[in-house]
Structures are given as C-alpha cells and as structure tokens.
Scaffold this motif. Structure first.
Motif, PDB file in Angstrom:
ATOM      1  N   GLU A  89      46.638  13.311 -20.110  1.00 20.64           N
ATOM      2  CA  GLU A  89      47.813  14.181 -20.018  1.00 20.64           C
ATOM      3  C   GLU A  89      48.997  13.300 -19.656  1.00 20.64           C
ATOM      4  OE1 GLU A  89      46.533  16.738 -16.884  1.00 20.64           O
ATOM      5  OE2 GLU A  89      45.265  17.933 -18.213  1.00 20.64           O
ATOM      6  N   ARG A  90      50.150  13.593 -20.252  1.00 22.24           N
ATOM      7  CA  ARG A  90      51.350  12.815 -19.941  1.00 22.24           C
ATOM      8  C   ARG A  90      52.487  13.757 -19.580  1.00 22.24           C
ATOM      9  NH1 ARG A  90      52.064   8.450 -24.617  1.00 22.24           N
ATOM     10  NH2 ARG A  90      51.782  10.262 -25.920  1.00 22.24           N
ATOM     11  N   ALA A  91      53.313  13.275 -18.660  1.00 21.15           N
ATOM     12  CA  ALA A  91      54.466  14.054 -18.220  1.00 21.15           C
ATOM     13  C   ALA A  91      55.570  13.094 -17.786  1.00 21.15           C
ATOM     14  CB  ALA A  91      54.075  14.970 -17.063  1.00 21.15           C
ATOM     15  N   ARG A  92      56.774  13.555 -17.853  1.00 16.48           N
ATOM     16  CA  ARG A  92      57.919  12.767 -17.402  1.00 16.48           C
ATOM     17  C   ARG A  92      57.910  12.678 -15.880  1.00 16.48           C
ATOM     18  NH1 ARG A  92      59.960   9.972 -21.475  1.00 16.48           N
ATOM     19  NH2 ARG A  92      59.942  11.223 -23.352  1.00 16.48           N
ATOM     20  N   SER A  93      58.344  11.544 -15.394  1.00 24.03           N
ATOM     21  CA  SER A  93      58.456  11.337 -13.955  1.00 24.03           C
ATOM     22  C   SER A  93      59.571  12.215 -13.397  1.00 24.03           C
ATOM     23  CB  SER A  93      58.757   9.856 -13.668  1.00 24.03           C
ATOM     24  OG  SER A  93      59.169   9.682 -12.342  1.00 24.03           O
ATOM     25  N   ASP A  94      59.354  12.770 -12.226  1.00 26.64           N
ATOM     26  CA  ASP A  94      60.405  13.557 -11.570  1.00 26.64           C
ATOM     27  C   ASP A  94      61.546  12.657 -11.083  1.00 26.64           C
ATOM     28  OD1 ASP A  94      58.988  15.911 -11.968  1.00 26.64           O
ATOM     29  OD2 ASP A  94      57.983  15.782 -10.015  1.00 26.64           O
ATOM     30  N   GLN A  95      61.205  11.424 -10.709  1.00 23.83           N
ATOM     31  CA  GLN A  95      62.204  10.489 -10.190  1.00 23.83           C
ATOM     32  C   GLN A  95      63.051   9.865 -11.297  1.00 23.83           C
ATOM     33  OE1 GLN A  95      58.899  10.297  -9.086  1.00 23.83           O
ATOM     34  NE2 GLN A  95      59.406  11.445  -7.231  1.00 23.83           N
ATOM     35  N   ASP A  96      62.441   9.606 -12.450  1.00 22.02           N
ATOM     36  CA  ASP A  96      63.139   8.957 -13.556  1.00 22.02           C
ATOM     37  C   ASP A  96      62.617   9.561 -14.855  1.00 22.02           C
ATOM     38  OD1 ASP A  96      64.204   7.329 -15.528  1.00 22.02           O
ATOM     39  OD2 ASP A  96      63.776   5.456 -14.459  1.00 22.02           O
ATOM     40  N   ARG A  97      63.415  10.431 -15.452  1.00 18.85           N
ATOM     41  CA  ARG A  97      63.000  11.170 -16.639  1.00 18.85           C
ATOM     42  C   ARG A  97      62.705  10.269 -17.839  1.00 18.85           C
ATOM     43  NH1 ARG A  97      60.710  15.381 -16.183  1.00 18.85           N
ATOM     44  NH2 ARG A  97      61.416  16.203 -18.146  1.00 18.85           N
ATOM     45  N   ARG A  98      63.120   8.995 -17.787  1.00  9.51           N
ATOM     46  CA  ARG A  98      62.834   8.062 -18.880  1.00  9.51           C
ATOM     47  C   ARG A  98      61.387   7.580 -18.840  1.00  9.51           C
ATOM     48  NH1 ARG A  98      67.253   3.839 -17.303  1.00  9.51           N
ATOM     49  NH2 ARG A  98      66.350   4.517 -15.349  1.00  9.51           N
ATOM     50  N   VAL A  99      60.761   7.718 -17.684  1.00  7.81           N
ATOM     51  CA  VAL A  99      59.406   7.201 -17.488  1.00  7.81           C
ATOM     52  C   VAL A  99      58.382   8.289 -17.809  1.00  7.81           C
ATOM     53  CG1 VAL A  99      57.783   6.276 -15.795  1.00  7.81           C
ATOM     54  CG2 VAL A  99      60.189   5.575 -15.737  1.00  7.81           C
ATOM     55  N   LEU A 100      57.416   7.917 -18.657  1.00  8.69           N
ATOM     56  CA  LEU A 100      56.334   8.822 -19.018  1.00  8.69           C
ATOM     57  C   LEU A 100      55.088   8.392 -18.250  1.00  8.69           C
ATOM     58  CD1 LEU A 100      55.934  11.219 -20.917  1.00  8.69           C
ATOM     59  CD2 LEU A 100      55.244   9.614 -22.689  1.00  8.69           C
ATOM     60  N   LEU A 101      54.511   9.310 -17.489  1.00  8.45           N
ATOM     61  CA  LEU A 101      53.345   9.019 -16.659  1.00  8.45           C
ATOM     62  C   LEU A 101      52.088   9.600 -17.299  1.00  8.45           C
ATOM     63  CD1 LEU A 101      54.914   9.773 -13.172  1.00  8.45           C
ATOM     64  CD2 LEU A 101      54.463   7.523 -14.189  1.00  8.45           C
ATOM     65  N   THR A 102      50.998   8.857 -17.208  1.00 12.11           N
ATOM     66  CA  THR A 102      49.738   9.238 -17.849  1.00 12.11           C
ATOM     67  C   THR A 102      48.654   9.392 -16.800  1.00 12.11           C
ATOM     68  OG1 THR A 102      50.357   7.948 -19.801  1.00 12.11           O
ATOM     69  CG2 THR A 102      48.036   8.549 -19.578  1.00 12.11           C
ATOM     70  N   ARG A 103      47.883  10.462 -16.938  1.00 17.17           N
ATOM     71  CA  ARG A 103      46.713  10.652 -16.064  1.00 17.17           C
ATOM     72  C   ARG A 103      45.560  11.181 -16.901  1.00 17.17           C
ATOM     73  NH1 ARG A 103      50.158  13.856 -13.102  1.00 17.17           N
ATOM     74  NH2 ARG A 103      49.609  12.618 -11.278  1.00 17.17           N
ATOM     75  N   LEU A 104      44.389  11.055 -16.349  1.00 18.10           N
ATOM     76  CA  LEU A 104      43.163  11.497 -16.995  1.00 18.10           C
ATOM     77  C   LEU A 104      43.126  13.020 -17.023  1.00 18.10           C
ATOM     78  CD1 LEU A 104      40.726   9.927 -18.081  1.00 18.10           C
ATOM     79  CD2 LEU A 104      39.740  10.009 -15.813  1.00 18.10           C
ATOM     80  N   SER A 105      42.777  13.601 -18.163  1.00 17.79           N
ATOM     81  CA  SER A 105      42.579  15.051 -18.238  1.00 17.79           C
ATOM     82  C   SER A 105      41.168  15.370 -17.751  1.00 17.79           C
ATOM     83  CB  SER A 105      42.741  15.530 -19.686  1.00 17.79           C
ATOM     84  OG  SER A 105      41.659  15.066 -20.470  1.00 17.79           O
ATOM     85  N   ALA A 106      40.891  16.639 -17.545  1.00 19.89           N
ATOM     86  CA  ALA A 106      39.547  17.050 -17.131  1.00 19.89           C
ATOM     87  C   ALA A 106      38.523  16.657 -18.206  1.00 19.89           C
ATOM     88  CB  ALA A 106      39.508  18.553 -16.867  1.00 19.89           C
ATOM     89  N   HIS A 107      38.892  16.824 -19.467  1.00 22.67           N
ATOM     90  CA  HIS A 107      38.008  16.453 -20.577  1.00 22.67           C
ATOM     91  C   HIS A 107      37.770  14.938 -20.588  1.00 22.67           C
ATOM     92  CE1 HIS A 107      36.202  16.249 -24.519  1.00 22.67           C
ATOM     93  NE2 HIS A 107      37.204  15.531 -24.991  1.00 22.67           N
ATOM     94  N   GLY A 108      38.819  14.155 -20.392  1.00 25.40           N
ATOM     95  CA  GLY A 108      38.690  12.699 -20.354  1.00 25.40           C
ATOM     96  C   GLY A 108      37.824  12.249 -19.193  1.00 25.40           C
TER      97      GLY A 108
END
Length: 152
Positions: A89-108
C-alpha cells in the motif's frame, strides 16, 4: 600442421569465481521456481521482506532501493506492479506531500509469512551436503571476500 601452445590452467581465483557463479545461478533458479508458483519475482519477494523488516513503518522508494539485494533500475515501476497485485500500500507523506510512502499490505504480509517455511526447507535442501560447522566456515569466508570487495 601448426602447433598451438598449451592452454594455461585456470588460476585458482578464476576457478573460485566460476564455481560461485555456477552455484549462485543454481540457487537463484531454485528460488525463482519457488516464487513462480506465487506469481512473484525474487526482487518482489525481496521488497516484501524489506517491508516486513521495517515493522509497521512505511518506507520511501529510495529506502527500499538501497536495501535491495539486486539493483532494479526502476523501483517505482516495480512498486506500481506490486501495488496493483495488492501486495503493498502506498500513500503520500503527511509531512511532505511529494514523498510517497510504502508499507506491506495484509495480503503481502500473509504471502511473505507463508513463504518462510518453504524457503527454509529449500535452503536446507540446497545446503544439505554441508555440516553446520562447514556452513559457518563458508559464511565466514564469504563475508571476508564480500568485505574486501567493498573496498574496490
């Protein structure tokens, strides 16, 4: 009929290099077969392991790229494919909207966890010819070679 000089025997270092290449390719082929059944590449699996190792912390594309075992020239595209597969899953950082953050999904997470045991069984099979002491010795030697090659 002209005679050719005898071919010099391969130097020990070259023999070691070739032996490691052959072994590396065989080990890689085994792993690729295991992951193929899950629709994963070795690089995708590496990303899943990196993200699992980060705990719940999301990572940037650059942080993931820095930890990859084999360099992928287009990590962004790799992550795009993994997101479409529902592995991350990826989402924009709250601190810097230019940064895309990635984390493991439940399926992953479920997939990487499910592969732990088959991967361990495969590694046990791959190295069954060595005793635990021999494996420790080999690991030590390979770490020495790795450390000395980082200087180059």
């Amino acid at each position: 009929m002209p005679t050719h000089p005898p071919t010099p025997p391969a130097v020990l270092e070259h023999q070691l290099y070739l032996a490691l290449q052959v072994l590396g390719l065989r080990l890689k082929d085994d792993i690729e077969q295991l992951f193929k059944h899950e629709g994963l590449s070795t690089t995708q699996f590496n990303v899943l392991r990196i993200l699992r190792g980060a705990g719940g912390q999301a990572l940037t594309c650059g942080a993931i790229a820095d930890q990859l075992l084999n360099r992928d020239p287009d990590v962004t595209r790799l992550l795009d494919r993994m997101e479409k597969q529902g592995l991350i899953e990826r989402a924009r950082s709250d601190q810097d909207r230019r940064v895309l953050l990635t984390r493991l999904s439940a399926h992953g997470r479920a997939l990487v966890d499910r592969l732990d045991e088959p991967l361990l069984a495969l590694h046990r099979q791959q190295f069954q010819a060595l005793s635990p002491q021999q494996m420790e010795q080999l690991l030590s030697l390979l770490r020495q070679v790795t450390a000395s090659s980082e200087v180059l």
